[in-house]
Design a protein around this motif. Structure first.
Motif, PDB file in Angstrom:
ATOM      1  N   ASP A  58       0.828  -1.121  -0.126  1.00 36.58           N
ATOM      2  CA  ASP A  58       0.042  -0.077   0.036  1.00 36.58           C
ATOM      3  C   ASP A  58       0.793   1.200   0.006  1.00 36.58           C
ATOM      4  O   ASP A  58       0.550   2.195  -0.699  1.00 36.58           O
ATOM      5  N   TYR A  59       1.929   1.300   0.820  1.00 38.40           N
ATOM      6  CA  TYR A  59       2.903   2.599   0.874  1.00 38.40           C
ATOM      7  C   TYR A  59       3.836   2.570  -0.269  1.00 38.40           C
ATOM      8  O   TYR A  59       4.176   3.687  -0.432  1.00 38.40           O
ATOM      9  N   ASN A  60       3.567   1.480  -1.092  1.00 37.16           N
ATOM     10  CA  ASN A  60       4.340   1.537  -2.621  1.00 37.16           C
ATOM     11  C   ASN A  60       3.379   1.885  -3.585  1.00 37.16           C
ATOM     12  O   ASN A  60       3.787   1.861  -4.709  1.00 37.16           O
ATOM     13  N   LEU A  61       1.911   2.151  -3.114  1.00 35.05           N
ATOM     14  CA  LEU A  61       0.962   2.854  -4.158  1.00 35.05           C
ATOM     15  C   LEU A  61       0.515   1.658  -4.844  1.00 35.05           C
ATOM     16  O   LEU A  61       0.140   1.674  -6.026  1.00 35.05           O
ATOM     17  N   ALA A  98     -14.314  -8.942  -1.016  1.00 35.58           N
ATOM     18  CA  ALA A  98     -12.916  -8.244  -0.910  1.00 35.58           C
ATOM     19  C   ALA A  98     -12.838  -7.146  -1.488  1.00 35.58           C
ATOM     20  O   ALA A  98     -13.165  -6.709  -2.894  1.00 35.58           O
ATOM     21  N   LEU A  99     -11.933  -6.216  -0.955  1.00 33.55           N
ATOM     22  CA  LEU A  99     -11.959  -4.842  -1.559  1.00 33.55           C
ATOM     23  C   LEU A  99     -10.598  -4.741  -2.199  1.00 33.55           C
ATOM     24  O   LEU A  99      -9.639  -5.010  -1.810  1.00 33.55           O
ATOM     25  N   PHE A 100     -10.741  -4.912  -3.595  1.00 29.61           N
ATOM     26  CA  PHE A 100      -9.732  -4.788  -4.665  1.00 29.61           C
ATOM     27  C   PHE A 100      -9.320  -3.263  -4.765  1.00 29.61           C
ATOM     28  O   PHE A 100      -9.890  -2.512  -5.305  1.00 29.61           O
ATOM     29  N   LEU A 101      -8.156  -2.819  -4.054  1.00 31.83           N
ATOM     30  CA  LEU A 101      -7.790  -1.426  -4.078  1.00 31.83           C
ATOM     31  C   LEU A 101      -6.372  -1.096  -4.560  1.00 31.83           C
ATOM     32  O   LEU A 101      -5.500  -1.722  -4.263  1.00 31.83           O
ATOM     33  N   ASP A 102      -6.633  -0.069  -5.188  1.00 30.04           N
ATOM     34  CA  ASP A 102      -5.291   0.668  -5.749  1.00 30.04           C
ATOM     35  C   ASP A 102      -4.953   1.700  -4.974  1.00 30.04           C
ATOM     36  O   ASP A 102      -5.775   2.833  -4.764  1.00 30.04           O
ATOM     37  N   SER A 103      -3.910   1.255  -4.378  1.00 28.44           N
ATOM     38  CA  SER A 103      -3.332   2.508  -3.164  1.00 28.44           C
ATOM     39  C   SER A 103      -3.019   3.788  -4.107  1.00 28.44           C
ATOM     40  O   SER A 103      -2.839   4.683  -3.346  1.00 28.44           O
ATOM     41  N   ARG A 104      -2.702   3.811  -5.439  1.00 30.85           N
ATOM     42  CA  ARG A 104      -2.370   4.992  -5.866  1.00 30.85           C
ATOM     43  C   ARG A 104      -3.351   6.043  -6.129  1.00 30.85           C
ATOM     44  O   ARG A 104      -3.252   7.236  -5.630  1.00 30.85           O
ATOM     45  N   ASP A 105      -4.440   5.575  -6.551  1.00 26.51           N
ATOM     46  CA  ASP A 105      -5.602   6.758  -6.665  1.00 26.51           C
ATOM     47  C   ASP A 105      -7.133   6.235  -5.842  1.00 26.51           C
ATOM     48  O   ASP A 105      -7.866   6.950  -6.007  1.00 26.51           O
ATOM     49  N   LEU A 106      -6.797   5.281  -5.106  1.00 27.46           N
ATOM     50  CA  LEU A 106      -8.037   4.644  -4.333  1.00 27.46           C
ATOM     51  C   LEU A 106      -9.190   4.377  -5.008  1.00 27.46           C
ATOM     52  O   LEU A 106     -10.165   4.162  -4.580  1.00 27.46           O
ATOM     53  N   ALA A 127      14.560   2.901  -2.912  1.00 25.23           N
ATOM     54  CA  ALA A 127      14.802   2.092  -3.881  1.00 25.23           C
ATOM     55  C   ALA A 127      14.019   3.046  -5.211  1.00 25.23           C
ATOM     56  O   ALA A 127      14.643   3.041  -6.457  1.00 25.23           O
ATOM     57  N   ALA A 128      12.831   3.202  -4.899  1.00 23.98           N
ATOM     58  CA  ALA A 128      11.997   4.161  -5.937  1.00 23.98           C
ATOM     59  C   ALA A 128      12.752   5.176  -6.641  1.00 23.98           C
ATOM     60  O   ALA A 128      12.873   5.663  -7.640  1.00 23.98           O
ATOM     61  N   ALA A 129      13.289   5.985  -5.461  1.00 16.82           N
ATOM     62  CA  ALA A 129      14.187   7.375  -5.834  1.00 16.82           C
ATOM     63  C   ALA A 129      15.271   6.918  -6.500  1.00 16.82           C
ATOM     64  O   ALA A 129      15.592   7.487  -7.695  1.00 16.82           O
ATOM     65  N   LEU A 130      16.213   5.806  -6.254  1.00 20.50           N
ATOM     66  CA  LEU A 130      17.192   5.417  -7.263  1.00 20.50           C
ATOM     67  C   LEU A 130      16.870   5.123  -8.630  1.00 20.50           C
ATOM     68  O   LEU A 130      17.693   5.077  -9.452  1.00 20.50           O
ATOM     69  N   LEU A 131      15.633   4.457  -8.581  1.00 18.42           N
ATOM     70  CA  LEU A 131      15.158   3.695 -10.083  1.00 18.42           C
ATOM     71  C   LEU A 131      14.497   5.056 -10.648  1.00 18.42           C
ATOM     72  O   LEU A 131      14.328   4.808 -11.912  1.00 18.42           O
ATOM     73  N   GLY A 132      14.452   6.237 -10.138  1.00 19.62           N
ATOM     74  CA  GLY A 132      13.809   7.246 -10.798  1.00 19.62           C
ATOM     75  C   GLY A 132      12.229   7.184 -10.897  1.00 19.62           C
ATOM     76  O   GLY A 132      11.759   7.730 -11.948  1.00 19.62           O
ATOM     77  N   LEU A 133      11.643   6.393  -9.876  1.00 16.24           N
ATOM     78  CA  LEU A 133      10.198   6.156 -10.114  1.00 16.24           C
ATOM     79  C   LEU A 133       9.515   6.929  -9.006  1.00 16.24           C
ATOM     80  O   LEU A 133      10.057   7.017  -7.938  1.00 16.24           O
ATOM     81  N   PRO A 134       8.128   7.378  -9.065  1.00 16.73           N
ATOM     82  CA  PRO A 134       7.543   7.932  -8.040  1.00 16.73           C
ATOM     83  C   PRO A 134       7.125   6.898  -7.004  1.00 16.73           C
ATOM     84  O   PRO A 134       7.176   7.419  -5.783  1.00 16.73           O
ATOM     85  N   ALA A 135       7.021   5.639  -7.278  1.00 17.34           N
ATOM     86  CA  ALA A 135       6.961   4.679  -6.359  1.00 17.34           C
ATOM     87  C   ALA A 135       6.943   3.273  -6.967  1.00 17.34           C
ATOM     88  O   ALA A 135       7.067   3.380  -8.172  1.00 17.34           O
ATOM     89  N   LEU A 136       7.373   2.376  -6.086  1.00 18.60           N
ATOM     90  CA  LEU A 136       7.596   0.893  -6.691  1.00 18.60           C
ATOM     91  C   LEU A 136       6.511   0.531  -7.350  1.00 18.60           C
ATOM     92  O   LEU A 136       6.766  -0.558  -8.318  1.00 18.60           O
ATOM     93  N   ARG A 137       5.234   0.752  -7.294  1.00 17.71           N
ATOM     94  CA  ARG A 137       4.373   0.447  -7.803  1.00 17.71           C
ATOM     95  C   ARG A 137       4.463   0.591  -9.371  1.00 17.71           C
ATOM     96  O   ARG A 137       3.946  -0.295 -10.455  1.00 17.71           O
TER      97      ARG A 137
END
Ligand code: GLA
Length: 375
Positions: A30-33, A177-185, A227-237
């Motif tokens: 979730d915290y990786n969106l 079950a709640l299939f949730l996309d943590s990026r945009d909820l 890790a996300a920052a090193l890869l230049g990504l907003p989040a590992l998602r």
């Protein structure tokens, strides 16, 4: 007895309930969106509540046993220790977001086991958010209340949790079950008919107290963000399984297993949703077990008790099993044939006894309803 009237000298204006949760799959995503797939439990925190006009927030819980009185305008992050910090944090978060809420009397009671990785804290926050929303006529949608409840936990209590637990407690539907996309909820209710497939979901609470506030969770989250920052990504998602090998080759070795877990775990959530959509819940079994291996070997948040519960459940015939929640103890879920549930629970209990561990507490999870007003 400590009824509302006995505690506060008058009637309440209503009563609300918010459930604990178990996550089927999608851990530390979730915290990786990324994606998560929790269900709400039948066990809830309940709040009887009434507004006050003098700006006092008075809290009493059947589990805490003491009456705590606070002034809402004095609430500040870190100022309220213990369990009262969660409800107080919700009042603070509502006010911080500009909502005109004042004091209240709250009588709280819970049958969500605490420290078991079943989100008793999120249930406590969410029941208070639901009560305040109705008492003060705010009309906020459930997802917005979940975000405010998370804000209370992050900023007021000081635990850097993601959004899964609060969204599960606020937004789950019975039988799904709640299939949730943590990026945009964005979310979808995915029907889970375990009974119809002759299955049951056992929850085995190892009784090893899990505590997200002890720094290990924050360190893992920080590792993922680095890790996300090193890869230049907003989040590992944003990292797809097809790009995983290339990405891992560019990371320092200590971050490799974290990233591998997050990327494969997101894929496991999508695979699990596909199996549920196909009406084949038994096929979740191997996905759950693979998820546990990833949490044990890559993310390293399991412990000997959760590993033993998983192994013993599988040896006793479970279709799949894994730890659920943040880890470092807490609960294991096992997908079993309904008529084998008692046998599996007994085998896990026997294995714990042999290992010299405290006996696990066993519940059967039925996908239940999110936060609601009871009267
Ligand atoms: C805890 C947190 C959630 C989530 C899980 C791990 O339950 O509160 O936000 O990160 O751990 O999946």
């Amino acid at each position: 007895m400590n009824t509302f009237a006995q505690l506060y000298g008058g009637p309440s204006e209503g009563e609300w309930a918010a459930p604990g949760r178990v996550n089927l799959i999608g851990e530390h995503t979730d915290y990786n969106l990324g994606f998560v797939l929790p269900i709400a439990l039948p066990q809830t925190v309940r709040a009887e509540a009434a507004r006050r006009t003098d700006g006092l927030l008075r809290l009493w819980s059947a589990q805490g046993g003491e009456l705590v009185a606070l002034r809402v305008e004095d609430l500040a992050p870190g100022s309220v220790p213990g369990w009262a910090g969660y409800p107080a944090g919700v009042a603070w978060a509502l006010r911080e977001a500009g909502h005109q809420v004042g004091g209240a009397d709250l009588r709280l009671d819970s049958d969500v086991p605490s420290g078991a990785g079943l989100s008793s804290s999120a249930a406590l926050e969410c029941v208070v958010a639901a009560a305040y929303n109705d008492l003060y006529g705010l009309g906020l949608p459930a997802a917005e209340l979940a975000v405010l409840a998370q804000r209370a936990e992050n900023a007021f209590v000081g635990v850097p949790c993601g959004i899964m637990d609060q969204m599960a407690s606020m937004c789950c539907h019975p039988g799904a079950a709640l299939f949730l996309d943590s990026r945009d909820l964005s979310m979808r209710q995915v029907p889970v008919d375990l009974a119809g497939a002759g299955l049951a979901l056992l929850v085995l609470d190892t009784r090893v107290k899990h505590d997200l506030g002890d720094g290990a969770y924050a360190a893992l989250r920080a590792g993922c963000e680095r890790a996300a920052a090193l890869l230049g990504l907003p989040a590992l998602r944003s990292l797809q399984p097809s790009g995983l090998d290339d990405a891992l080759a560019r990371l320092p070795s200590e971050l490799v297993p974290l990233v591998r877990h997050v990327v494969t775990e997101n894929a496991r959530v999508e695979a699990a949703v596909a199996r549920l959509d196909a009406g084949d819940p038994a096929a979740l079994g191997p996905i759950l077990t693979a998820g546990h291996a990833s949490l044990r070997d890559d993310y390293r948040v399991s412990c000997p008790e959760t590993d033993l519960a998983v192994e013993a459940a599988l040896a006793a015939g479970a279709h799949g099993a894994r730890m659920t929640g943040g880890g470092f103890g807490g609960s294991v879920i096992a997908l079993v044939d309904a008529d084998a549930a008692e046998h599996v629970a007994a085998e896990v209990t026997a294995a714990f006894r042999t290992a010299g561990y405290a006996e696990p507490r066993t519940l059967t999870a039925v996908p239940a309803e999110g936060a609601r007003r009871l009267r």
